[in-house]
Motif scaffolding. Structure first.
Motif, short mmCIF file in Angstrom:
data_model
loop_
_atom_site.label_atom_id
_atom_site.label_comp_id
_atom_site.label_asym_id
_atom_site.label_seq_id
_atom_site.Cartn_x
_atom_site.Cartn_y
_atom_site.Cartn_z
N MET A 136 18.26 43.14 23.71
CA MET A 136 17.55 44.38 23.86
C MET A 136 17.00 44.95 23.16
O MET A 136 16.60 44.31 22.26
N ASN A 137 16.24 45.90 24.44
CA ASN A 137 14.74 46.21 23.56
C ASN A 137 15.10 47.14 22.22
O ASN A 137 15.46 48.05 22.25
N LYS A 138 14.13 46.97 21.08
CA LYS A 138 14.07 47.26 20.05
C LYS A 138 13.10 48.56 19.92
O LYS A 138 14.14 49.12 19.55
N GLN A 139 12.46 48.86 20.81
CA GLN A 139 12.17 50.49 20.96
C GLN A 139 13.53 50.92 21.41
O GLN A 139 13.90 52.42 20.86
N LEU A 140 14.08 50.56 22.17
CA LEU A 140 15.74 51.15 22.51
C LEU A 140 16.31 51.54 22.16
O LEU A 140 16.72 52.68 21.45
N LEU A 141 16.90 50.23 20.77
CA LEU A 141 17.74 50.60 20.33
C LEU A 141 17.52 51.36 19.11
O LEU A 141 18.52 52.26 18.74
N ASP A 142 15.97 51.48 18.72
CA ASP A 142 15.73 52.57 17.61
C ASP A 142 15.82 54.21 18.15
O ASP A 142 15.93 55.18 17.57
N ILE A 143 16.22 54.69 19.34
CA ILE A 143 15.93 55.62 20.31
C ILE A 143 17.24 56.21 20.35
O ILE A 143 17.87 56.81 20.13
N VAL A 144 18.35 54.75 21.15
CA VAL A 144 19.67 55.68 21.31
C VAL A 144 20.36 56.03 20.16
O VAL A 144 20.32 55.15 18.62
#
Length: 59
Positions: free
Chosen positions: A1-9
């Motif tokens: 899982m992309n760390k940046q995506l995890l920070d956003i969702v």
């Protein structure tokens, strides 16, 4: 899982932080006690598709 995506969702019901469960390929909301599946690398953030966590899984 992309760390940046995890920070956003966020959880679609409480807007809280989601944790990545790599072993089961899902995102977990500890507040709502829900697990959202990840299918083909894409988080499915639909309440209808979420799985309710049982007591042992919450830890």
């Amino acid at each position: 899982m992309n760390k940046q995506l995890l920070d956003i969702v966020a959880c679609p019901t409480c807007h809280g932080h989601l944790e990545y469960d790599e072993q089961h390929q899902r995102l977990i909301c500890r507040i709502e006690k829900l697990a959202y599946p990840i299918k083909n690398g894409i988080p499915v953030l639909l309440v209808e598709q979420a799985e309710t966590l049982s007591q042992p899984e919450e830890k």
